[in-house]
Design an enzyme around this catalytic site. Structure first.
Site, mmCIF file in Angstrom:
data_model
loop_
_atom_site.group_PDB
_atom_site.id
_atom_site.type_symbol
_atom_site.label_atom_id
_atom_site.label_comp_id
_atom_site.label_asym_id
_atom_site.label_seq_id
_atom_site.Cartn_x
_atom_site.Cartn_y
_atom_site.Cartn_z
ATOM 1 N N ARG A 188 0.878 -1.182 0.000
ATOM 2 C CA ARG A 188 0.000 0.000 0.000
ATOM 3 C C ARG A 188 0.906 1.221 0.000
ATOM 4 N NH1 ARG A 188 -5.440 1.105 3.448
ATOM 5 N NH2 ARG A 188 -6.156 -0.281 1.804
ATOM 6 N N HIS A 224 -7.302 1.176 -6.473
ATOM 7 C CA HIS A 224 -7.499 0.190 -5.383
ATOM 8 C C HIS A 224 -8.176 -1.047 -6.001
ATOM 9 C CE1 HIS A 224 -7.750 -1.471 -1.511
ATOM 10 N NE2 HIS A 224 -8.634 -0.684 -0.924
ATOM 11 N N GLN A 252 -10.098 -3.855 -3.842
ATOM 12 C CA GLN A 252 -11.392 -3.417 -3.307
ATOM 13 C C GLN A 252 -12.489 -3.597 -4.355
ATOM 14 O OE1 GLN A 252 -12.232 -1.949 -0.119
ATOM 15 N NE2 GLN A 252 -14.251 -2.434 -0.916
ATOM 16 N N ASP A 304 -17.398 7.248 -0.955
ATOM 17 C CA ASP A 304 -16.075 6.992 -0.366
ATOM 18 C C ASP A 304 -15.672 8.226 0.441
ATOM 19 O OD1 ASP A 304 -13.547 5.937 0.202
ATOM 20 O OD2 ASP A 304 -12.689 6.565 -1.717
ATOM 21 N N CYS A 328 -16.579 1.570 0.671
ATOM 22 C CA CYS A 328 -15.480 0.623 0.908
ATOM 23 C C CYS A 328 -15.002 0.630 2.350
ATOM 24 C CB CYS A 328 -14.327 0.933 -0.039
ATOM 25 S SG CYS A 328 -13.693 2.610 0.161
ATOM 26 N N ARG A 366 -13.917 -8.833 1.205
ATOM 27 C CA ARG A 366 -12.483 -8.591 0.994
ATOM 28 C C ARG A 366 -11.706 -9.874 1.298
ATOM 29 N NH1 ARG A 366 -10.290 -3.553 1.097
ATOM 30 N NH2 ARG A 366 -8.575 -4.663 0.092
HETATM 31 N N1 CP Z 1 -11.395 -0.511 2.249
HETATM 32 C C1 CP Z 1 -10.109 -0.562 2.668
HETATM 33 O O1 CP Z 1 -9.171 -0.764 1.903
HETATM 34 O O2 CP Z 1 -9.982 -0.369 4.007
HETATM 35 P P1 CP Z 1 -8.617 -0.194 4.818
HETATM 36 O O3 CP Z 1 -8.064 1.145 4.469
HETATM 37 O O4 CP Z 1 -9.029 -0.310 6.258
HETATM 38 O O5 CP Z 1 -7.677 -1.287 4.398
HETATM 39 N N1 NVA Z 2 -10.163 6.645 -1.099
HETATM 40 C C1 NVA Z 2 -9.871 6.047 0.171
HETATM 41 C C2 NVA Z 2 -10.058 4.576 0.140
HETATM 42 C C3 NVA Z 2 -9.834 3.899 1.468
HETATM 43 C C4 NVA Z 2 -9.957 2.420 1.406
HETATM 44 C C5 NVA Z 2 -8.449 6.387 0.566
HETATM 45 O O1 NVA Z 2 -7.554 6.379 -0.291
HETATM 46 O O2 NVA Z 2 -8.216 6.662 1.734
#
Ligand code: CP
Ligand code: NVA
Length: 310
Positions: free
Chosen positions: A103, A130, A133, A226, A267, A295
């Site tokens: 990440r 992402h 997701q 989101d 999400c 997930r």
């Molecule tokens: N939806 C998602 O990716 O959540 P986290 O940021 O908690 O991993």
């Molecule tokens: N758009 C959000 C998604 C989190 C899973 C972020 O990047 O924080």
């Protein structure tokens, strides 16, 4: 999969790739016991430059339930990027581990890891995409909606966003209509919209980007919100973003423009009173917790496929 057995974006994914993966994920979800030793002796390295609950925990639990092991590597307390190049980190990690998941902030960083790793690399979220997701969200919609994939999904809120970009690519590839309702200042990247339009042409679906939440949501089967403050957005931007995004908050009134049996997705993490009101996320249309559970099932399918075990 992406070319070269990585999952970095959905850019090269077509309808058949996604449908095949959804079938595999359903198989794993139905019979988890059949895979309890499939990744015995295998190790997943999980590199994190940003916070996480769902992605971190579901990948780690997935490895445990598949008989393998996961290592969490906090990039802040590692030499990766600060003391050594991503190239070196990718090559060395590939000597120890069977899959690398990361990440990152910059999407180029995950591309760099994938370029030099000699094992599969999974994008666990970048500022741009992402993919994991959205693959699990499509699994959730396949379970919830009889007419899947002939649906209209409306995303409302921050259009210049990893979830929006991956939804554009995933929905358009499988022939689902997608309408993004966002402020003009927070529009999706043109390059992603153009790629999605090419996919939509092949799959026969429609894409629209509008600056009006009601227009986006009208007759939708799925309404998706989101966070207004994604992990990479600095707190100083909060006031300005909230002013821009307030007209795109998902309220019960806005949900009223969608089809009566529409589902609401987010999400997560979510803030009640920001991207949606509490009555929407806690109300009868909301499927956010099923979304989060999936997930786990989708991560298992991805890990098995990347190890040629499914
Ligand atoms: N939806 C998602 O990716 O959540 P986290 O940021 O908690 O991993
Ligand atoms: N758009 C959000 C998604 C989190 C899973 C972020 O990047 O924080």
């Amino acid at each position: 999969m992406d070319k070269a057995n990585h999952i970095v974006s959905l850019e090269s994914w077509g309808k058949e790739d996604i449908f095949a993966l959804l079938d595999k994920a359903m198989k794993v979800k139905r019979n988890p016991g059949n895979y309890s030793e499939s990744l015995k002796g295998k190790t997943l390295l999980m590199m994190f430059e940003k916070p996480s609950l769902r992605t971190r925990v579901s990948f780690e639990v997935a490895m445990t339930q598949l008989g393998g092991h996961a290592i969490y590597l906090d990039l802040i307390t590692s030499p990766v990027k600060s003391k050594e190049s991503l190239k070196d980190s990718a090559i060395v990690s590939s000597r120890y581990c069977d899959i690398i998941m990361a990440r990152m902030f910059d999407h180029e960083d995950i591309e760099e890891l994938a370029k030099f790793a000699t094992v599969p690399v999974i994008n666990a979220l970048t500022n741009k995409y992402h993919p994991c997701q959205i693959l699990s969200d499509l699994l959730t919609l396949k379970e919830k909606k009889k007419s899947f994939p002939n649906l209209k999904l409306a995303f409302v809120g921050d259009g210049n966003n990893n979830i929006t970009h991956s939804l554009l690519l995933g929905c358009s590839a499988i022939g689902m209509d997608i309408s993004v309702g966002c402020p003009g200042e927070l529009s999706p990247l043109n390059e992603v919209v153009n790629l999605a339009k090419k996919k939509a042409k092949i799959a026969g679906s429609n894409i629209e980007i509008v600056n009006d939440a009601v227009k986006a949501v009208r007759d939708a089967d799925v309404v998706y919100a989101d966070s207004w403050m994604s992990y990479h957005i600095s707190p100083e931007q909060k006031m300005q973003r909230f002013k821009l995004l307030k007209p795109f908050q998902v309220t019960s009134e806005l949900m009223g423009y969608a089809k009566p049996d529409a589902v609401f997705m987010n999400c997560l993490p979510a803030k009640r009173g920001e991207e949606q009101t509490a009555d929407v996320i806690d109300g009868p249309h909301s499927i956010v917790y099923d979304q989060a559970e999936n997930r786990l099932h989708m991560q298992k399918a991805l890990l098995l496929v990347l190890n040629s075990k499914l």
